[in-house]
Write a protein that holds these residues in place. Structure first.
Motif, PDB file in Angstrom:
ATOM      1  N   LYS A 279      -7.944  12.807 -12.817  1.00 29.61           N
ATOM      2  CA  LYS A 279      -8.675  11.592 -12.398  1.00 29.61           C
ATOM      3  C   LYS A 279      -8.078  10.355 -13.066  1.00 29.61           C
ATOM      4  O   LYS A 279      -7.945   9.300 -12.454  1.00 29.61           O
TER       5      LYS A 279
ATOM      6  N   GLN B  28      -5.422  -7.589  -7.827  1.00 27.92           N
ATOM      7  CA  GLN B  28      -6.414  -7.878  -8.882  1.00 27.92           C
ATOM      8  C   GLN B  28      -6.208  -9.290  -9.442  1.00 27.92           C
ATOM      9  O   GLN B  28      -7.158 -10.027  -9.682  1.00 27.92           O
TER      10      GLN B  28
ATOM     11  N   VAL C 122      -0.840   0.162  -7.785  1.00 28.97           N
ATOM     12  CA  VAL C 122      -0.776  -0.266  -6.381  1.00 28.97           C
ATOM     13  C   VAL C 122      -1.591  -1.545  -6.156  1.00 28.97           C
ATOM     14  O   VAL C 122      -1.200  -2.420  -5.398  1.00 28.97           O
ATOM     15  N   THR C 123      -2.712  -1.670  -6.855  1.00 27.61           N
ATOM     16  CA  THR C 123      -3.606  -2.804  -6.594  1.00 27.61           C
ATOM     17  C   THR C 123      -3.445  -3.945  -7.611  1.00 27.61           C
ATOM     18  O   THR C 123      -4.165  -4.945  -7.523  1.00 27.61           O
TER      19      THR C 123
ATOM     20  N   ASP D 262       0.815  -1.223   0.000  1.00 30.30           N
ATOM     21  CA  ASP D 262       0.000   0.000   0.000  1.00 30.30           C
ATOM     22  C   ASP D 262       0.840   1.260   0.000  1.00 30.30           C
ATOM     23  O   ASP D 262       0.383   2.319  -0.430  1.00 30.30           O
TER      24      ASP D 262
ATOM     25  N   VAL E 278      -2.399   5.294 -11.027  1.00 34.21           N
ATOM     26  CA  VAL E 278      -1.616   5.081  -9.802  1.00 34.21           C
ATOM     27  C   VAL E 278      -2.267   3.953  -8.992  1.00 34.21           C
ATOM     28  O   VAL E 278      -1.602   3.023  -8.530  1.00 34.21           O
ATOM     29  N   LYS E 279      -3.589   4.022  -8.892  1.00 35.21           N
ATOM     30  CA  LYS E 279      -4.318   2.997  -8.108  1.00 35.21           C
ATOM     31  C   LYS E 279      -4.139   1.616  -8.746  1.00 35.21           C
ATOM     32  O   LYS E 279      -3.958   0.614  -8.052  1.00 35.21           O
ATOM     33  N   ASP E 280      -4.159   1.586 -10.060  1.00 32.63           N
ATOM     34  CA  ASP E 280      -3.995   0.319 -10.781  1.00 32.63           C
ATOM     35  C   ASP E 280      -2.636  -0.318 -10.489  1.00 32.63           C
ATOM     36  O   ASP E 280      -2.527  -1.535 -10.345  1.00 32.63           O
TER      37      ASP E 280
ATOM     38  N   ASP F 137      -4.794   9.486 -11.407  1.00 33.76           N
ATOM     39  CA  ASP F 137      -5.033   8.837 -10.105  1.00 33.76           C
ATOM     40  C   ASP F 137      -5.450   7.376 -10.297  1.00 33.76           C
ATOM     41  O   ASP F 137      -5.040   6.490  -9.542  1.00 33.76           O
ATOM     42  N   ALA F 138      -6.263   7.132 -11.331  1.00 39.00           N
ATOM     43  CA  ALA F 138      -6.721   5.750 -11.574  1.00 39.00           C
ATOM     44  C   ALA F 138      -5.539   4.856 -11.965  1.00 39.00           C
ATOM     45  O   ALA F 138      -5.475   3.687 -11.561  1.00 39.00           O
TER      46      ALA F 138
END
Ligand SMILES: NC(=O)c1ccc[n+]([C@@H]2O[C@H](COP(=O)([O-])OP(=O)(O)OC[C@H]3O[C@@H](n4cnc5c(N)ncnc54)[C@H](O)[C@@H]3O)[C@@H](O)[C@H]2O)c1
Ligand SMILES: O=C(O)C[C@H](O)C(=O)O
Length: 396
Positions: A291, A306, A301-302, A268, A297-299, A294-295
């Motif tokens: 936006k 997934q 990290v996760t 995280d 970056v989230k992709d 940010d998406a």
């Protein structure tokens, strides 16, 4: 307007751009932008952005017109590693892979295919598993014409005299688990493997892949008592690849057009570095809005989670294997330039005594140096936060 080969951008050029309905004006490295043009741009909402990395230039030669590519190094190519021009990097003499499961077998496959090592020794506690993967790899060489020779078994003494040891031994997570949930079970595996590496392959560069990556790299360092140069954690090359893929998909370009890197922890507290990321040599906001960035970056990290959620019985194997090969390529000199790896920091970025993903120069003895890139304040804060979180987990 031309001035000794330079283009002087005045406010009339900015106004022309606006009149064409464009909101971005490309500035080449040789351009001079007048103060008035800057004011006009700000007033009209025009963005002045660096021009593309590569731009064809027309030159007159003996009356004929030829097209020459001129390279504009707007940002140093510190992310995308380059192959040496002659492509003659030697294979590693012996590569040992401890763990012949999903990631280990894929690393063996890629290493054999690329001729990364003369000898590939696979080791796994499951009877017959490493030997079967080795046999499979050797069978493939009749088609691939790989010169690598693989062997496999259960005995850890097969690491003897390896130049590079990649450790993927240990449990992967399943849905509902965090990587940190693997600490106890995988720490024991790391200690067993570390003992064999310390005694049988004291000169090896060790690449730790087992999760949780940052903590297991520290365990490997402690248990082998190797200098920090010899123990690297693999995660940044994987996370950066996921970040580049997300950016490429969002911008509708190929991943080869994207330069981007992630630092920090493999979890995280990962720190995708937006300030230095480029698409076709230009800052991200030329192509994507806040936006969308940010998406992406989230992709990044996760991304691992997934795959776990879809696979149910384990985690990603293919991308992690490619990302491990990237480190091996840097060690054997097939790629140059800084590459993200997890190493014990010794004052770099103002952090000490904790393993963290940072840009590194690697060579045949492992870490050569950490490259302290200029980062934005928030990115430096994110690195510090990642270091503190890992420190706390280790102390706990
Ligand atoms: N750092 C990263 O970016 C990253 C990426 C992917 C996976 N991983 C981690 O890598 C590890 C392996 O993942 P996988 O998908 O290959 O799992 P896997 O279960 O397919 O393979 C792991 C193998 O390790 C073997 N093993 C266990 N203990 C051993 C020991 N003491 N000696 C030798 N072999 C031993 C197992 O028998 C198994 O075959 C996991 O911890 C996973 O979370 C990390
Ligand atoms: O997500 C995982 O548990 C495996 C690995 O760390 C990954 O990022 O794919």
């Amino acid at each position: 307007m031309m001035n000794s080969g330079r283009r002087v951008i005045g406010s009339e050029h900015v106004a022309e751009t606006r009149a064409k309905g464009r909101v971005v004006m490309e500035i080449m490295p040789t351009d001079i932008v007048t103060a008035q043009a800057q004011e006009t741009a700000a007033r009209l909402g025009i963005k002045l952005v660096p021009g593309p990395l590569e731009r064809p230039q027309v030159h007159k030669t003996d009356g004929a017109t030829s097209l020459r590519r001129t390279l504009y190094r707007r940002s140093p190519r510190w992310i995308a590693p380059q192959r040496p021009k002659n492509g003659t990097a030697s294979p590693i003499r012996k590569l040992a892979l401890i763990g012949a499961g999903g990631v280990g077998a894929n690393i063996g496959h890629l290493a054999a295919n690329a001729g990364s090592a003369d000898e590939i020794a696979l080791i796994d506690v499951v009877p017959g598993l490493a030997a079967s993967v080795a046999l499979d790899l050797n069978h493939a060489s009749g088609v691939s014409r790989s010169r690598s020779r693989a062997s496999g078994g259960e005995d850890l003494s097969a690491v003897a005299d390896a130049d590079v040891v990649v450790v993927t031994a240990g449990r992967p997570r399943t849905p509902g688990m965090t990587r940190a949930d693997l600490i106890d079970v995988n720490r024991r595996v790391i200690h067993t493997t570390a003992e064999a590496i310390r005694t049988k392959a004291p000169g090896a560069v060790v690449i730790v892949v087992t999760n949780p990556l940052d903590e297991m790299t520290v365990e490997m360092l402690r248990a082998t008592e190797f200098p920090r140069e010899q123990v690297l954690g693999m995660a940044g090359t994987l996370d950066s690849s996921r970040f580049r893929n997300a950016l490429a998909m969002a911008a509708g370009v190929s991943s080869g057009d994207v330069e981007a890197i992630t630092l920090g922890s493999h979890g995280d507290e990962m720190a995708p570095i937006v300030s230095r990321a480029r698409i076709k040599g230009r800052p991200l906001d030329v192509f994507l809005d806040g936006k969308q960035i940010d998406a992406c970056v989230k992709d990044a990290v996760t991304g691992g989670g997934q795959v776990v959620a879809l696979r149910k019985t384990g985690s990603a194997t293919i991308a992690p294997a490619h990302a491990s090969i990237e480190l091996i390529d840097h060690i054997r000199g097939a790629r140059t330039g800084p590459v993200p790896a997890s190493v014990m920091l010794d004052g770099e970025f103002g952090i000490s005594g904790v393993v963290l993903g940072v840009p590194c120069h690697l060579g045949s003895n492992g870490l050569i140096s950490v490259k302290e890139l200029p980062l934005s304040r928030s990115e430096l804060d994110a690195l510090q936060a990642a270091a503190e979180a890992i420190r706390e987990r280790l102390e706990a």
